[in-house]
Design an enzyme around this catalytic site. Structure first.
Site, PDB file in Angstrom:
ATOM      1  N   ARG A  63       0.625  -1.357   0.018  1.00 21.91           N
ATOM      2  CA  ARG A  63      -0.040  -0.116   0.045  1.00 21.91           C
ATOM      3  C   ARG A  63       0.650   1.277   0.064  1.00 21.91           C
ATOM      4  O   ARG A  63       0.498   2.314  -0.668  1.00 21.91           O
ATOM      5  CB  ARG A  63      -0.826  -0.062   0.988  1.00 21.91           C
ATOM      6  CG  ARG A  63      -1.600   1.424   1.692  1.00 21.91           C
ATOM      7  CD  ARG A  63      -2.823   1.022   2.329  1.00 21.91           C
ATOM      8  NE  ARG A  63      -3.639   0.029   1.792  1.00 21.91           N
ATOM      9  CZ  ARG A  63      -4.360  -0.712   2.410  1.00 21.91           C
ATOM     10  NH1 ARG A  63      -4.594  -0.605   3.662  1.00 21.91           N
ATOM     11  NH2 ARG A  63      -5.325  -1.413   1.943  1.00 21.91           N
ATOM     12  N   TYR A  64       1.866   1.240   0.803  1.00 27.87           N
ATOM     13  CA  TYR A  64       2.820   2.330   0.933  1.00 27.87           C
ATOM     14  C   TYR A  64       3.881   2.120   0.022  1.00 27.87           C
ATOM     15  O   TYR A  64       4.413   1.232  -0.319  1.00 27.87           O
ATOM     16  CB  TYR A  64       3.195   2.467   2.466  1.00 27.87           C
ATOM     17  CG  TYR A  64       1.997   2.821   3.366  1.00 27.87           C
ATOM     18  CD1 TYR A  64       1.539   4.055   3.271  1.00 27.87           C
ATOM     19  CD2 TYR A  64       1.749   1.789   4.280  1.00 27.87           C
ATOM     20  CE1 TYR A  64       0.425   4.322   4.416  1.00 27.87           C
ATOM     21  CE2 TYR A  64       0.641   1.896   5.120  1.00 27.87           C
ATOM     22  CZ  TYR A  64       0.003   3.444   5.177  1.00 27.87           C
ATOM     23  OH  TYR A  64      -0.917   3.524   6.125  1.00 27.87           O
ATOM     24  N   CYS A  80      -4.520 -17.015  14.787  1.00 29.80           N
ATOM     25  CA  CYS A  80      -4.179 -16.446  16.050  1.00 29.80           C
ATOM     26  C   CYS A  80      -4.142 -17.518  17.329  1.00 29.80           C
ATOM     27  O   CYS A  80      -5.077 -18.355  17.125  1.00 29.80           O
ATOM     28  CB  CYS A  80      -5.234 -15.416  16.158  1.00 29.80           C
ATOM     29  SG  CYS A  80      -4.246 -13.906  14.953  1.00 29.80           S
ATOM     30  N   ARG A 101       7.052   0.184   1.942  1.00 34.24           N
ATOM     31  CA  ARG A 101       7.045  -0.979   2.745  1.00 34.24           C
ATOM     32  C   ARG A 101       5.686  -1.791   2.553  1.00 34.24           C
ATOM     33  O   ARG A 101       4.873  -1.495   1.783  1.00 34.24           O
ATOM     34  CB  ARG A 101       6.803  -0.591   4.343  1.00 34.24           C
ATOM     35  CG  ARG A 101       5.832   0.448   4.490  1.00 34.24           C
ATOM     36  CD  ARG A 101       6.110   1.489   5.656  1.00 34.24           C
ATOM     37  NE  ARG A 101       5.080   2.216   6.081  1.00 34.24           N
ATOM     38  CZ  ARG A 101       4.860   3.408   5.415  1.00 34.24           C
ATOM     39  NH1 ARG A 101       5.379   3.911   4.392  1.00 34.24           N
ATOM     40  NH2 ARG A 101       3.824   4.212   5.956  1.00 34.24           N
ATOM     41  N   CYS A 154      -9.688 -12.258  18.390  1.00 35.17           N
ATOM     42  CA  CYS A 154     -10.263 -10.852  18.745  1.00 35.17           C
ATOM     43  C   CYS A 154     -11.646 -10.664  18.299  1.00 35.17           C
ATOM     44  O   CYS A 154     -11.945 -10.640  17.123  1.00 35.17           O
ATOM     45  CB  CYS A 154      -9.271  -9.806  18.620  1.00 35.17           C
ATOM     46  SG  CYS A 154      -7.544  -9.960  19.219  1.00 35.17           S
ATOM     47  N   ARG A 198      -9.858  -8.089  10.352  1.00 31.26           N
ATOM     48  CA  ARG A 198      -9.835  -9.502   9.283  1.00 31.26           C
ATOM     49  C   ARG A 198     -10.812 -10.536   9.749  1.00 31.26           C
ATOM     50  O   ARG A 198     -10.667 -11.467   9.368  1.00 31.26           O
ATOM     51  CB  ARG A 198      -8.459  -9.681   8.948  1.00 31.26           C
ATOM     52  CG  ARG A 198      -7.455  -8.516   8.630  1.00 31.26           C
ATOM     53  CD  ARG A 198      -6.003  -9.160   8.320  1.00 31.26           C
ATOM     54  NE  ARG A 198      -5.441  -8.145   8.078  1.00 31.26           N
ATOM     55  CZ  ARG A 198      -4.292  -7.726   8.855  1.00 31.26           C
ATOM     56  NH1 ARG A 198      -3.711  -8.563   9.534  1.00 31.26           N
ATOM     57  NH2 ARG A 198      -3.617  -6.592   8.430  1.00 31.26           N
ATOM     58  N   ASP A 254     -12.029  -0.221  12.844  1.00 32.44           N
ATOM     59  CA  ASP A 254     -12.387  -0.339  11.308  1.00 32.44           C
ATOM     60  C   ASP A 254     -13.972  -0.708  10.983  1.00 32.44           C
ATOM     61  O   ASP A 254     -14.698  -1.139  11.859  1.00 32.44           O
ATOM     62  CB  ASP A 254     -11.432  -1.340  10.657  1.00 32.44           C
ATOM     63  CG  ASP A 254     -10.235  -1.031  10.748  1.00 32.44           C
ATOM     64  OD1 ASP A 254     -10.085   0.621  10.660  1.00 32.44           O
ATOM     65  OD2 ASP A 254      -9.196  -1.674  10.767  1.00 32.44           O
ATOM     66  N   ASP A 282      -7.820   4.008   9.476  1.00 29.48           N
ATOM     67  CA  ASP A 282      -7.334   3.523   8.518  1.00 29.48           C
ATOM     68  C   ASP A 282      -8.518   3.810   7.530  1.00 29.48           C
ATOM     69  O   ASP A 282      -9.566   3.381   7.684  1.00 29.48           O
ATOM     70  CB  ASP A 282      -7.362   1.990   8.891  1.00 29.48           C
ATOM     71  CG  ASP A 282      -5.997   1.342   8.139  1.00 29.48           C
ATOM     72  OD1 ASP A 282      -5.709   1.918   7.067  1.00 29.48           O
ATOM     73  OD2 ASP A 282      -5.466   0.576   8.639  1.00 29.48           O
ATOM     74  N   LYS A 326      -3.217   4.686   6.804  1.00 30.93           N
ATOM     75  CA  LYS A 326      -3.671   5.215   7.936  1.00 30.93           C
ATOM     76  C   LYS A 326      -3.473   6.741   7.793  1.00 30.93           C
ATOM     77  O   LYS A 326      -2.617   7.422   7.524  1.00 30.93           O
ATOM     78  CB  LYS A 326      -2.867   4.817   8.989  1.00 30.93           C
ATOM     79  CG  LYS A 326      -2.664   3.329   9.127  1.00 30.93           C
ATOM     80  CD  LYS A 326      -1.597   2.835  10.116  1.00 30.93           C
ATOM     81  CE  LYS A 326      -1.564   1.267  10.179  1.00 30.93           C
ATOM     82  NZ  LYS A 326      -1.199   0.597   8.911  1.00 30.93           N
ATOM     83  N   CYS A 350     -11.562  -8.059  15.545  1.00 31.19           N
ATOM     84  CA  CYS A 350     -10.575  -8.055  14.548  1.00 31.19           C
ATOM     85  C   CYS A 350     -11.210  -7.415  13.178  1.00 31.19           C
ATOM     86  O   CYS A 350     -12.427  -7.789  12.784  1.00 31.19           O
ATOM     87  CB  CYS A 350     -10.363  -9.659  14.099  1.00 31.19           C
ATOM     88  SG  CYS A 350      -9.122 -10.042  12.953  1.00 31.19           S
TER      89      CYS A 350
END
Ligand SMILES: *Cc1c(COP(=O)(O)O)cnc(C)c1O
Length: 440
Positions: A122-123, A135, A126, A139, A144, A303, A340, A347, A142
């Site tokens: 995206r950037y 995981c 990086r 969470c 995702r 999000d 985001d 972000k 989450c």
């Protein structure tokens, strides 16, 4: 330091009467006994849910599965579980089934910005590398969420090789961020291999790992893991504490081990309604983090993922929290509050406003106390025109002209070497009405 308290001991014995401290502190034992059903959750936690409530929960779990480590369950205050921040982050809520039209399964367009499977680029410099799909704790907030648990897969070397190949062939990537899922769900040997492959790529300068293990399964931070990480410095780690209650003795020990291995630690919190949407809780959290050598890095606005509506706060709550931190506590304890961008813009930092007004020679600012002050601009400042060719510049570092450093966005508008004067949204009707020669 007491690591296996009485509550944990009772809980461990409900899982298996013979559980020892050694079992409890073994991350593989914790994973093997991860709680994935309501029955097991009741058994292990000691909480009893009312029958009608259970039915709704079963429906929720069919869509968004449950998985919690016994360790993380041991942090729940059973007598007040409905208000417990650990419970709310780890246990299903029927409101997860409510979705509204502004919510998406991939709100950040991570899949659209994916040049090869597993990579989000995206950037400019990086990439995000999804190296595991699982995981140790799911969470409830989450981003995702829709992806978690559908296929419990740890990618094979062959799959990871595609991502590695992309990084090799993309020289502008100087920072590789391993994410997932949780990268520390990979075995030590797989991590060793992956880090070794990435660190051998000449243009990669740093490797970052995003993991929630120090919070939900601190026993994953073992001496053998540290021996591996230490070989591939500079390694940076970001973790995900949301509430001071998560900063336990075990978590502190894991953080100390990482810091002692020379790894700079950061924390990314998510602002969650009824969990940490309180300036006092946030201040306590950032203080507990810096005591453990963890620098608060980001505070995320929640999000627009499906099923998260009950966790979302207005942006104003985040600004209010930032207002209570900036100036009021150590600069290094203050995270950057970010939204985001839905649709994949990355972000966007948001802050209270500190610049009140401006003239050609004065800037009027206000501080955290509300004191208004004037900064006098310099009388003479000679702007230095930059053509990105450092040959004729009197500054010290002579850099090669390079395509990789081409400016984008607002930086491009500010620059001397690019003639652009505006950024026009695609499909702007006014521009489309213009004849071709007027365009541009
Ligand atoms: C957050 C993120 C990064 C890293 O961003 P930093 O601001 O450098 O921490 C990189 N790629 C993607 C897709 C991200 O979402």
């Amino acid at each position: 330091m007491q690591i296996f308290n009485e509550k944990q001991q009772n809980l461990a014995h409900r899982i298996n009467e013979d559980t020892t401290l050694k079992n409890w502190k073994d991350w593989k034992w914790q994973l093997k006994h991860s709680v994935k059903s309501i029955d097991k959750f009741e058994l292990v936690s000691g909480i009893k849910f009312p029958a009608d409530y259970r039915k709704k929960l079963e429906e929720t779990l069919e869509i968004f599965p449950l998985s919690v480590t016994p360790y993380y369950i041991s942090l729940i205050d059973v007598d007040n579980y409905e208000n417990d921040p650990v419970f709310k982050q780890s246990f299903a809520d029927q409101r997860e089934l409510i979705t509204n039209s502004s919510e998406h399964s991939d709100p950040l367009a991570e899949d659209k910005d994916s040049p090869v499977e597993g990579i989000t680029h995206r950037y400019p410099d990086r990439v995000l590398f999804h190296v595991s799909n699982i995981c140790s704790m799911y969470c409830r907030h989450c981003t995702r969420k829709r992806k978690v648990g559908d296929v419990d897969f740890v990618p094979s070397k062959a799959q990871l090789e595609k991502g590695i190949e992309y990084i090799k062939n993309t020289p502008q990537v100087r920072d590789v961020l391993l994410s997932g899922g949780d990268p520390f769900m990979l075995s030590d040997s797989m991590l060793d291999w992956l880090l070794s492959e990435i660190s051998q790529i000449e243009h990669v300068e740093v490797i970052r790992i995003g993991t929630r293990m120090p919070v939900v399964l601190p026993y994953r931070i073992t001496d053998s893991l540290l021996e591996i990480l230490k070989k591939y410095h500079p390694i940076w780690i970001n973790t995900h504490f949301n509430h001071p209650r998560e900063v336990t003795d075990s978590a502190s020990e894991a953080l100390a081990m990482l810091a002692n291995a020379g790894i700079p630690l950061g924390n990314q919190s998510v602002l969650l309604a009824d969990v940490n949407d309180c300036p006092r809780i946030m201040k306590k959290l950032v203080h507990d983090l810096v005591k453990n050598r963890v620098r608060p890095y980001y505070l995320y606005q929640c999000d627009l993922s499906e099923g998260l509506a009950h966790f979302r706060t207005p942006v104003g709550k985040g600004i209010e929290i930032m207002e209570s931190l900036i100036g009021h506590t150590s600069g290094f304890a203050v995270p950057t509050y970010v939204i985001d961008a839905p649709g994949g813009g990355g972000k966007i930092p948001v802050m209270p406003n500190y610049i009140i007004s401006w003239s050609t020679n004065k800037v009027i600012l206000r501080n955290y106390e509300g004191v208004i002050t004037t900064y006098q601009e310099p009388d003479s400042y000679e702007a230095r025109a930059c053509d990105r060719d450092c040959k004729n510049c009197d500054l010290d570092l002579k850099m090669q002209p390079s395509k990789e450093y081409a400016a984008t966005g607002i930086e491009k508008l500010l620059s001397d070497y690019d003639d652009s004067i505006s950024l026009i949204p695609e499909g702007n009707e006014r521009y489309e009405r213009r004849s071709d020669e007027d365009n541009g």
